[in-house]
Scaffold this motif. Structure first.
Motif, PDB file in Angstrom:
ATOM      1  N   GLY A 134       5.968   9.508   4.335  1.00 38.16           N
ATOM      2  CA  GLY A 134       5.434   8.062   4.641  1.00 38.16           C
ATOM      3  C   GLY A 134       6.359   7.169   5.726  1.00 38.16           C
ATOM      4  O   GLY A 134       6.261   6.036   5.828  1.00 38.16           O
ATOM      5  N   ASN A 146      13.208  13.867  10.977  1.00 39.43           N
ATOM      6  CA  ASN A 146      13.524  14.805  10.059  1.00 39.43           C
ATOM      7  C   ASN A 146      14.788  15.628  10.017  1.00 39.43           C
ATOM      8  O   ASN A 146      15.348  16.425   9.180  1.00 39.43           O
ATOM      9  CB  ASN A 146      12.440  16.136  10.057  1.00 39.43           C
ATOM     10  CG  ASN A 146      10.959  15.420   9.828  1.00 39.43           C
ATOM     11  OD1 ASN A 146      10.742  14.452   9.131  1.00 39.43           O
ATOM     12  ND2 ASN A 146      10.030  16.122  10.925  1.00 39.43           N
ATOM     13  N   THR A 155       5.843   7.112   8.931  1.00 37.61           N
ATOM     14  CA  THR A 155       4.871   6.506   9.875  1.00 37.61           C
ATOM     15  C   THR A 155       4.224   5.588   9.327  1.00 37.61           C
ATOM     16  O   THR A 155       3.901   4.499   9.646  1.00 37.61           O
ATOM     17  CB  THR A 155       4.050   7.554  10.439  1.00 37.61           C
ATOM     18  OG1 THR A 155       4.683   8.759  11.094  1.00 37.61           O
ATOM     19  CG2 THR A 155       3.019   7.085  11.578  1.00 37.61           C
ATOM     20  N   GLY A 168       3.615  12.505  -0.045  1.00 37.33           N
ATOM     21  CA  GLY A 168       2.576  11.715   0.085  1.00 37.33           C
ATOM     22  C   GLY A 168       1.324  12.090   0.957  1.00 37.33           C
ATOM     23  O   GLY A 168       0.100  12.035   0.435  1.00 37.33           O
ATOM     24  N   ALA A 169       1.664  12.909   2.089  1.00 37.86           N
ATOM     25  CA  ALA A 169       0.671  13.707   2.691  1.00 37.86           C
ATOM     26  C   ALA A 169      -0.163  14.612   1.952  1.00 37.86           C
ATOM     27  O   ALA A 169      -1.487  14.602   2.042  1.00 37.86           O
ATOM     28  CB  ALA A 169       1.405  14.236   4.213  1.00 37.86           C
ATOM     29  N   ASP A 209       0.839  -1.249   0.125  1.00 34.05           N
ATOM     30  CA  ASP A 209      -0.223  -0.114  -0.016  1.00 34.05           C
ATOM     31  C   ASP A 209       0.989   1.283   0.206  1.00 34.05           C
ATOM     32  O   ASP A 209       0.246   2.153  -0.105  1.00 34.05           O
ATOM     33  CB  ASP A 209      -0.831  -0.165   1.343  1.00 34.05           C
ATOM     34  CG  ASP A 209      -1.920  -1.170   1.231  1.00 34.05           C
ATOM     35  OD1 ASP A 209      -2.436  -1.452   0.298  1.00 34.05           O
ATOM     36  OD2 ASP A 209      -2.318  -1.706   2.409  1.00 34.05           O
ATOM     37  N   ASP A 259       9.068   8.481  17.037  1.00 35.91           N
ATOM     38  CA  ASP A 259       9.063   9.349  16.163  1.00 35.91           C
ATOM     39  C   ASP A 259       9.814  10.568  16.747  1.00 35.91           C
ATOM     40  O   ASP A 259       9.859  10.706  17.944  1.00 35.91           O
ATOM     41  CB  ASP A 259       7.776   9.863  15.532  1.00 35.91           C
ATOM     42  CG  ASP A 259       7.478  10.777  14.435  1.00 35.91           C
ATOM     43  OD1 ASP A 259       8.560  10.930  13.767  1.00 35.91           O
ATOM     44  OD2 ASP A 259       6.466  11.019  13.833  1.00 35.91           O
TER      45      ASP A 259
HETATM   46  P1  ATP Z   1       6.410  13.472   9.833  1.00 34.27           P
HETATM   47  O1  ATP Z   1       7.805  13.318   9.674  1.00 34.27           O
HETATM   48  O2  ATP Z   1       5.713  14.391   9.612  1.00 34.27           O
HETATM   49  O3  ATP Z   1       5.848  12.320  10.882  1.00 34.27           O
HETATM   50  P2  ATP Z   1       5.760  10.899   7.978  1.00 34.27           P
HETATM   51  O4  ATP Z   1       7.134  10.934   6.890  1.00 34.27           O
HETATM   52  O5  ATP Z   1       5.818  10.142   8.933  1.00 34.27           O
HETATM   53  O6  ATP Z   1       5.850  12.553   8.494  1.00 34.27           O
HETATM   54  P3  ATP Z   1       3.278   9.936   7.387  1.00 34.27           P
HETATM   55  O7  ATP Z   1       2.759  10.339   8.622  1.00 34.27           O
HETATM   56  O8  ATP Z   1       3.779   8.666   7.192  1.00 34.27           O
HETATM   57  O9  ATP Z   1       4.505  11.050   6.957  1.00 34.27           O
HETATM   58  O10 ATP Z   1       2.399  10.522   5.964  1.00 34.27           O
HETATM   59  C1  ATP Z   1       1.294  11.364   6.186  1.00 34.27           C
HETATM   60  C2  ATP Z   1       0.300  10.450   5.604  1.00 34.27           C
HETATM   61  O11 ATP Z   1       0.288  10.723   4.122  1.00 34.27           O
HETATM   62  C3  ATP Z   1      -0.099   8.939   5.578  1.00 34.27           C
HETATM   63  O12 ATP Z   1      -0.834   8.695   6.561  1.00 34.27           O
HETATM   64  C4  ATP Z   1      -0.532   8.423   4.151  1.00 34.27           C
HETATM   65  O13 ATP Z   1      -1.877   8.741   4.103  1.00 34.27           O
HETATM   66  C5  ATP Z   1      -0.030   9.677   3.303  1.00 34.27           C
HETATM   67  N1  ATP Z   1       1.438   8.907   2.767  1.00 34.27           N
HETATM   68  C6  ATP Z   1       2.553   9.596   2.805  1.00 34.27           C
HETATM   69  N2  ATP Z   1       3.461   8.772   2.138  1.00 34.27           N
HETATM   70  C7  ATP Z   1       2.766   7.777   1.622  1.00 34.27           C
HETATM   71  C8  ATP Z   1       3.031   6.707   0.692  1.00 34.27           C
HETATM   72  N3  ATP Z   1       4.358   6.648   0.156  1.00 34.27           N
HETATM   73  N4  ATP Z   1       2.197   5.999   0.328  1.00 34.27           N
HETATM   74  C9  ATP Z   1       0.709   6.226   0.415  1.00 34.27           C
HETATM   75  N5  ATP Z   1       0.449   7.215   1.274  1.00 34.27           N
HETATM   76  C10 ATP Z   1       1.408   7.941   1.851  1.00 34.27           C
END
Ligand code: ATP
Length: 268
Positions: free
Chosen positions: A63, A163, A65, A222-223, A18, A117
């Motif tokens: 992505g 980050n 998380t 992605g977000a 996914d 995180d």
């Molecule tokens: P942060 O550094 O702010 O914690 P992060 O890298 O952990 O950010 P996520 O929380 O994983 O970001 O991404 C936020 C949302 O964006 C996810 O819940 C998802 O819906 C979507 N998303 C991000 N990256 C992807 C991806 N590669 N594929 C599908 N959905 C994604």
């Protein structure tokens, strides 16, 4: 925060398939965790240990998380997501106690993926917690990772994210700890297409050119892409509610949503 409850999400439906893009990240997670766990005989044969953690790093919203949650989904494991800033407490002793509670919770509910995180918060910059308290908390985390007896950590898998990898305490980067790093970059066009497809998969759409949307969303995380789909769905829903007839989500909704969002990723 000292009596904070740490909630473990029950094993979810999200799988690595996914996660849009991030081919190399997914392959390395497969090699580090999934293949050894699925093949215990081979794991013993090659003496592959499951100890130590992996550090995911990269810009927000790309992505980290999501991919960690997908690992939990693959393993049928619970998911305990904790921000290090929520563990830290200005009162002496509380941060260590919180850190210990996080791992005790995970051990009680194993199999469990612990996702830490903002690991850089332990580096001590920008913090109200005294440096001695910070040092104790880092040491507590090291103790938890090493496991007083390793058997207690059976079924506990640790992933961390940041980050700001340059701010992560060096003691945490030594072998057996967060020695392996995975860079989680903003999605390129094919990855953006995959992310968009994922977020549209269960929504009623019509004549949507996903490849075109992917080309038009350079710089979107992605977000951001998830937000585009969400906001297009909102527009179509509102229209349907007003007119009393269900209208499918189309290109105009999605293009409108794309125009309404400032892409959040900067050069990394
Ligand atoms: P942060 O550094 O702010 O914690 P992060 O890298 O952990 O950010 P996520 O929380 O994983 O970001 O991404 C936020 C949302 O964006 C996810 O819940 C998802 O819906 C979507 N998303 C991000 N990256 C992807 C991806 N590669 N594929 C599908 N959905 C994604």
């Amino acid at each position: 925060q000292s009596d904070a409850a740490w909630d473990v999400e029950v094993p979810g439906a999200v799988r690595l398939a996914d996660v849009g893009g991030l081919r190399e990240v997914k392959d390395r997670l497969e090699a580090a965790f999934l293949a050894p766990l699925r093949n215990p005989e081979l794991r013993r044969l090659y003496g592959k240990s499951l100890r130590g953690g992996l550090l995911l790093y990269g810009p927000p919203g790309c992505g980290k998380t999501f991919v960690a949650r997908a690992v939990a989904g693959e393993l049928g494991a619970g998911f305990l997501s904790v921000s290090v800033n929520d563990v830290l407490d200005m009162w002496i002793g509380n941060s260590e106690r919180n850190m210990h509670q996080v791992f005790e919770t995970a051990r009680r509910q194993a199999p469990c993926v612990v996702f830490l995180d903002e690991l850089d918060a332990l580096g001590g910059k920008r913090s109200r917690v005294q440096s001695s308290g910070m040092r104790n908390t880092v040491n507590q985390l090291l103790t938890e990772l090493d496991g007083v007896d390793a058997a207690a950590n059976e079924g506990v898998f640790v992933l961390a994210a940041t980050n700001a990898p340059w701010d992560v305490d060096l003691a945490l980067r030594r072998p057996g700890r967060f020695d392996r790093t995975l860079l989680v970059l903003p999605p390129d066009a094919p990855a953006r297409e995959a992310v968009l497809r994922y977020h549209l998969r269960e929504r009623p759409i019509e004549k949507v050119d996903v490849a075109k949307l992917a080309r038009l969303t350079d710089g979107f995380s992605g977000a951001d892409l998830a937000h585009v789909c969400e906001s297009a769905a909102e527009t179509a829903l509102l229209d349907s509610a007003r007119t009393g007839t269900v209208r499918l989500i189309g290109m105009p909704d999605l293009l409108g949503a794309v125009r309404g969002i400032v892409p959040s990723t900067e050069p990394w």
